[in-house]
Motif scaffolding. Structure first.
Motif, PDB file in Angstrom:
ATOM      1  N   GLY A  10       8.037  11.057  15.891  1.00 55.20           N
ATOM      2  CA  GLY A  10       9.181  10.430  14.957  1.00 55.20           C
ATOM      3  C   GLY A  10       9.177  10.917  13.729  1.00 55.20           C
ATOM      4  N   ILE A  11      10.155  11.287  12.998  1.00 55.11           N
ATOM      5  CA  ILE A  11      10.310  11.786  11.603  1.00 55.11           C
ATOM      6  C   ILE A  11       9.996  10.456  10.687  1.00 55.11           C
ATOM      7  CG2 ILE A  11      11.760  12.473   9.724  1.00 55.11           C
ATOM      8  CD1 ILE A  11      13.034  14.067  11.725  1.00 55.11           C
ATOM      9  N   LYS A  12      10.356   9.263  10.941  1.00 52.83           N
ATOM     10  CA  LYS A  12       9.673   8.150  10.240  1.00 52.83           C
ATOM     11  C   LYS A  12       8.585   7.879  10.425  1.00 52.83           C
ATOM     12  CE  LYS A  12      10.913   3.163   9.508  1.00 52.83           C
ATOM     13  NZ  LYS A  12      11.731   2.125   9.784  1.00 52.83           N
ATOM     14  N   ASP A  13       7.869   7.994  11.531  1.00 50.95           N
ATOM     15  CA  ASP A  13       6.503   7.869  11.956  1.00 50.95           C
ATOM     16  C   ASP A  13       5.538   8.855  10.847  1.00 50.95           C
ATOM     17  OD1 ASP A  13       4.225   6.526  13.436  1.00 50.95           O
ATOM     18  OD2 ASP A  13       4.103   8.610  14.140  1.00 50.95           O
ATOM     19  N   ILE A  14       6.054   9.974  11.103  1.00 50.20           N
ATOM     20  CA  ILE A  14       5.018  11.015  10.564  1.00 50.20           C
ATOM     21  C   ILE A  14       5.269  11.119   9.115  1.00 50.20           C
ATOM     22  CG2 ILE A  14       6.739  13.035  10.389  1.00 50.20           C
ATOM     23  CD1 ILE A  14       4.584  14.803  11.501  1.00 50.20           C
ATOM     24  N   SER A  15       6.174  10.663   8.506  1.00 53.32           N
ATOM     25  CA  SER A  15       6.604  10.712   6.961  1.00 53.32           C
ATOM     26  C   SER A  15       5.807   9.442   6.469  1.00 53.32           C
ATOM     27  CB  SER A  15       7.960  10.114   6.570  1.00 53.32           C
ATOM     28  OG  SER A  15       9.025  11.307   7.386  1.00 53.32           O
ATOM     29  N   HIS A  16       5.669   8.280   7.146  1.00 48.47           N
ATOM     30  CA  HIS A  16       4.888   7.060   6.600  1.00 48.47           C
ATOM     31  C   HIS A  16       3.542   7.141   6.811  1.00 48.47           C
ATOM     32  CE1 HIS A  16       8.353   4.879   5.152  1.00 48.47           C
ATOM     33  NE2 HIS A  16       8.913   5.585   5.864  1.00 48.47           N
ATOM     34  N   LYS A  17       3.169   7.698   7.877  1.00 50.57           N
ATOM     35  CA  LYS A  17       1.617   7.574   8.390  1.00 50.57           C
ATOM     36  C   LYS A  17       0.714   8.343   7.313  1.00 50.57           C
ATOM     37  CE  LYS A  17       1.346   5.935  13.070  1.00 50.57           C
ATOM     38  NZ  LYS A  17       0.769   6.238  14.495  1.00 50.57           N
ATOM     39  N   VAL A  18       1.130   9.474   6.856  1.00 47.96           N
ATOM     40  CA  VAL A  18       0.253  10.188   5.899  1.00 47.96           C
ATOM     41  C   VAL A  18       0.171   9.512   4.758  1.00 47.96           C
ATOM     42  CG1 VAL A  18       0.298  12.579   4.454  1.00 47.96           C
ATOM     43  CG2 VAL A  18       1.067  12.433   6.845  1.00 47.96           C
ATOM     44  N   ILE A  19       1.342   8.921   4.144  1.00 49.37           N
ATOM     45  CA  ILE A  19       1.236   8.177   2.792  1.00 49.37           C
ATOM     46  C   ILE A  19       0.549   6.839   3.055  1.00 49.37           C
ATOM     47  CG2 ILE A  19       2.693   7.412   1.096  1.00 49.37           C
ATOM     48  CD1 ILE A  19       2.733  10.224   1.275  1.00 49.37           C
ATOM     49  N   GLU A  20       0.762   6.185   3.949  1.00 50.54           N
ATOM     50  CA  GLU A  20       0.234   4.647   4.107  1.00 50.54           C
ATOM     51  C   GLU A  20      -1.117   4.949   4.943  1.00 50.54           C
ATOM     52  OE1 GLU A  20       3.314   2.677   5.893  1.00 50.54           O
ATOM     53  OE2 GLU A  20       4.650   2.687   4.062  1.00 50.54           O
ATOM     54  N   CYS A  21      -1.094   4.762   6.427  1.00 41.97           N
ATOM     55  CA  CYS A  21      -2.264   5.005   7.122  1.00 41.97           C
ATOM     56  C   CYS A  21      -1.893   5.422   8.469  1.00 41.97           C
ATOM     57  CB  CYS A  21      -2.963   3.332   7.217  1.00 41.97           C
ATOM     58  SG  CYS A  21      -4.470   3.449   8.266  1.00 41.97           S
ATOM     59  N   PRO A  22      -2.742   6.576   9.119  1.00 44.58           N
ATOM     60  CA  PRO A  22      -2.264   7.039  10.257  1.00 44.58           C
ATOM     61  C   PRO A  22      -2.844   6.114  11.414  1.00 44.58           C
ATOM     62  CG  PRO A  22      -4.054   8.050   9.248  1.00 44.58           C
ATOM     63  CD  PRO A  22      -3.761   7.237   8.197  1.00 44.58           C
ATOM     64  N   GLY A 105       6.852   7.331   1.173  1.00 47.73           N
ATOM     65  CA  GLY A 105       7.215   7.584   2.814  1.00 47.73           C
ATOM     66  C   GLY A 105       8.781   7.537   2.875  1.00 47.73           C
ATOM     67  N   ASP A 106       9.468   6.865   2.132  1.00 48.48           N
ATOM     68  CA  ASP A 106      11.049   6.885   2.211  1.00 48.48           C
ATOM     69  C   ASP A 106      11.612   8.090   1.802  1.00 48.48           C
ATOM     70  OD1 ASP A 106      10.495   4.131   2.806  1.00 48.48           O
ATOM     71  OD2 ASP A 106      11.244   3.300   0.572  1.00 48.48           O
ATOM     72  N   ARG A 107      11.048   8.512   0.623  1.00 49.45           N
ATOM     73  CA  ARG A 107      11.449   9.846   0.336  1.00 49.45           C
ATOM     74  C   ARG A 107      11.259  10.939   1.315  1.00 49.45           C
ATOM     75  NH1 ARG A 107       8.478  13.856  -3.914  1.00 49.45           N
ATOM     76  NH2 ARG A 107       6.970  13.945  -2.147  1.00 49.45           N
ATOM     77  N   ASN A 108       9.749  10.926   1.631  1.00 49.35           N
ATOM     78  CA  ASN A 108       9.634  12.191   2.491  1.00 49.35           C
ATOM     79  C   ASN A 108      10.401  11.989   4.108  1.00 49.35           C
ATOM     80  OD1 ASN A 108       7.566  12.859   0.739  1.00 49.35           O
ATOM     81  ND2 ASN A 108       5.671  11.995   2.028  1.00 49.35           N
ATOM     82  N   LYS A 187     -11.653   8.723  12.682  1.00 55.64           N
ATOM     83  CA  LYS A 187     -10.484   7.928  12.299  1.00 55.64           C
ATOM     84  C   LYS A 187     -10.537   7.983  10.734  1.00 55.64           C
ATOM     85  CE  LYS A 187      -9.507   6.134  16.516  1.00 55.64           C
ATOM     86  NZ  LYS A 187      -8.251   6.467  17.405  1.00 55.64           N
ATOM     87  N   THR A 188      -9.178   7.931  10.308  1.00 54.80           N
ATOM     88  CA  THR A 188      -8.720   8.026   8.690  1.00 54.80           C
ATOM     89  C   THR A 188      -8.206   6.521   8.634  1.00 54.80           C
ATOM     90  OG1 THR A 188      -9.230  10.286   8.601  1.00 54.80           O
ATOM     91  CG2 THR A 188      -8.157   9.124   6.833  1.00 54.80           C
ATOM     92  N   PHE A 189      -8.851   5.731   7.665  1.00 54.85           N
ATOM     93  CA  PHE A 189      -7.907   4.544   7.586  1.00 54.85           C
ATOM     94  C   PHE A 189      -7.620   4.432   5.846  1.00 54.85           C
ATOM     95  CE2 PHE A 189     -10.923   3.425  11.024  1.00 54.85           C
ATOM     96  CZ  PHE A 189      -9.896   2.917  11.924  1.00 54.85           C
ATOM     97  N   VAL A 190      -6.675   4.168   5.546  1.00 57.55           N
ATOM     98  CA  VAL A 190      -6.183   4.255   4.103  1.00 57.55           C
ATOM     99  C   VAL A 190      -5.637   2.751   3.687  1.00 57.55           C
ATOM    100  CG1 VAL A 190      -4.181   5.183   2.639  1.00 57.55           C
ATOM    101  CG2 VAL A 190      -5.190   6.569   4.407  1.00 57.55           C
ATOM    102  N   MET A 191      -6.327   2.418   2.531  1.00 57.93           N
ATOM    103  CA  MET A 191      -6.021   1.113   2.206  1.00 57.93           C
ATOM    104  C   MET A 191      -4.939   1.007   1.319  1.00 57.93           C
ATOM    105  SD  MET A 191      -8.627  -1.293  -0.402  1.00 57.93           S
ATOM    106  CE  MET A 191      -9.869  -1.086   0.922  1.00 57.93           C
ATOM    107  N   GLY A 192      -4.185  -0.088   1.387  1.00 62.58           N
ATOM    108  CA  GLY A 192      -3.039  -0.327   0.689  1.00 62.58           C
ATOM    109  C   GLY A 192      -2.304  -1.585   1.247  1.00 62.58           C
TER     110      GLY A 192
END
Length: 214
Positions: A10-22, A105-108, A187-192
């Motif tokens: 999904g475009i929303k999923d791929i846009s936000h996971k890279v910026i936030e956390c996969p 992620g909104d912009r992406n 696994k890659t975890f991104v803090m935010g």
């Protein structure tokens, strides 16, 4: 589910996971909040379409697009609102919260839609104007200048993006980053701030927080 559907992101999923956390998994309360926000989102979307059509545009909600990238990643999504007249296409992505809560992620996500529309020449000869629309009833009504005049917009906060400034590189680097993150065995975890809405019990950040608080 078909093989093609399993391989499509999904475009929303791929846009936000890279910026936030996969590895983000929403908590039950987060899912409930998202569900409740849907009605507010749809109500604003109808008002937005009505205002834009009063300025001479024809609008289509949930405009579906899909595309395959060289990495073998297929993406699919629905742009909230696409409005066109004789020379301009207004591409809206609506968020049911104020601009102060916006994320990259909104912009992406919006740029993905613009990229696919331009790559596939869905609107040949027309200028595509991507717009992020954030709901805020305390804001003033908007007025957007376009080639053929001015478009009226309901109260909200609007961010107009330039599709010419690094569009391809922005989207394609997003896909490359997603491919690297999801193809790795580690696994890659991104803090935010999203960590407070996450329910992934395998996350090292959540586990360390639980240990600190007993």
């Amino acid at each position: 589910m078909s093989e093609q559907q399993r391989d499509t992101r999904g475009i929303k999923d791929i846009s936000h996971k890279v910026i936030e956390c996969p590895e983000f998994i929403p908590t039950p309360s987060t899912k409930s909040h998202w569900k409740n926000a849907t009605g507010f989102h749809d109500s604003f979307l109808r008002r937005l379409a009505s205002e834009v059509e009063s300025s001479g545009f024809k609008c289509s909600a949930e405009f579906g697009v899909e595309h395959e990238f060289p990495q073998g990643i297929k993406v699919r999504g629905k742009a909230d609102l696409v409005c066109e007249n004789q020379d301009t296409v207004l591409l809206f992505e609506v968020k049911s919260f104020p601009l102060g809560r916006a994320s990259l992620g909104d912009r992406n996500q919006l740029l993905f839609y613009a990229y696919i529309m331009m790559k596939q020449s869905l609107f040949p000869g027309k200028e595509i104007v991507p717009i992020l629309a954030y709901t805020n009833d305390d804001a003033d009504p908007g007025m957007l200048p376009v080639r053929s005049g001015v478009v009226n917009l309901p109260p909200g906060q609007y961010v107009v993006l330039s599709v010419m400034d690094g569009l391809s590189e922005t989207v394609e680097s997003n896909v490359r980053a997603y491919h690297i993150l999801t193809s790795s065995k580690r696994k890659t975890f991104v803090m935010g701030k999203h960590c407070f809405k996450c329910d992934n019990q395998n996350c090292v950040i959540i586990r360390s927080r639980m240990m600190r608080h007993g």
